[in-house]
Design an enzyme around this catalytic site. Structure first.
Site, short mmCIF file in Angstrom:
data_model
loop_
_atom_site.label_atom_id
_atom_site.label_comp_id
_atom_site.label_asym_id
_atom_site.label_seq_id
_atom_site.Cartn_x
_atom_site.Cartn_y
_atom_site.Cartn_z
N CYS A 11 0.87 -1.18 0.00
CA CYS A 11 0.00 0.00 0.00
C CYS A 11 0.90 1.23 0.00
O CYS A 11 2.10 1.13 -0.28
CB CYS A 11 -0.98 -0.02 1.17
N ASN A 14 2.53 1.47 4.10
CA ASN A 14 2.77 0.22 4.82
C ASN A 14 2.41 0.37 6.30
O ASN A 14 3.09 -0.15 7.18
CB ASN A 14 4.22 -0.25 4.64
N CYS A 16 -1.36 0.65 7.27
CA CYS A 16 -2.73 0.17 7.53
C CYS A 16 -3.05 -1.09 6.72
O CYS A 16 -3.15 -2.19 7.26
CB CYS A 16 -3.76 1.24 7.21
N ARG A 17 -3.23 -0.90 5.42
CA ARG A 17 -3.74 -1.99 4.59
C ARG A 17 -2.77 -3.14 4.37
O ARG A 17 -3.13 -4.31 4.55
CB ARG A 17 -4.21 -1.45 3.23
N SER A 18 -1.54 -2.85 3.96
CA SER A 18 -0.62 -3.95 3.65
C SER A 18 -0.17 -4.73 4.90
O SER A 18 -0.09 -5.96 4.82
CB SER A 18 0.56 -3.49 2.79
N ASP A 125 -8.32 3.17 1.62
CA ASP A 125 -7.39 3.55 2.68
C ASP A 125 -8.20 4.02 3.89
O ASP A 125 -8.91 5.02 3.81
CB ASP A 125 -6.47 4.66 2.19
#
Length: 156
Positions: A11, A14, A16-18, A125
């Site tokens: 993301c 690095n 939140c999402r990944s 996000d």
């Protein structure tokens, strides 16, 4: 046992999402009996060395995922050779990765939600949103993780 497959989730920062995808996919791959090397990274280095966002961790831990030892890092040029799957969370990061990758590795780059049966192919996000955004991210990542596991099993 040799790790035959490696996956990098990507993301923007690095944070939140990944890292959430890394935590979810590690548990799901293990439960599926797959020995896969899994990491996450960001296309930008805003949070290098920091742990995942506390809200991402709280939402993930609530569902039984571990973020222990996960630290933010930026995508490195060597990642394009090292990883079999380089999975972007959204179109912006997908395009950034294509711009960073040597041409011979571009086929490894995909949108993570290509492995989910969902209409929108971007993991939103949640950074500037509330708790529901983090829950939605988890829902999408769990579904895409199941799809990726099925894909990897079929390819083996």
């Amino acid at each position: 046992m040799k790790q035959s497959t490696s996956v990098l989730f990507v993301c923007l920062g690095n944070i939140c999402r990944s890292p959430t995808a890394e935590a979810v996919f590690k548990r799901k791959a293990s439960e599926a009996g797959l020995n896969i090397y899994i990491e996450s990274a960001g296309t930008h280095g805003y949070h290098i060395g920091k742990p995942a966002d506390k809200r991402s961790q709280a939402a993930g831990v609530e569902r039984g995922y571990s973020f222990k030892g996960l630290k933010c890092r930026r995508v490195d040029e060597s990642d394009f050779e090292r990883f079999d799957y380089i999975l972007a969370m959204d179109n912006s990061n997908f395009k950034n990765l294509l711009g960073m990758a040597p041409s011979q590795y571009q086929e490894k780059i995909k949108l993570f939600l290509d492995f989910a049966d969902v209409e929108d192919k971007e993991v939103p996000d949640p950074y500037y949103g509330g708790k529901r955004g983090f829950e939605l991210v988890l829902d999408l990542i769990e579904e895409a993780s199941d799809g990726l596991i099925a894909h990897i099993k079929q390819a083996q």
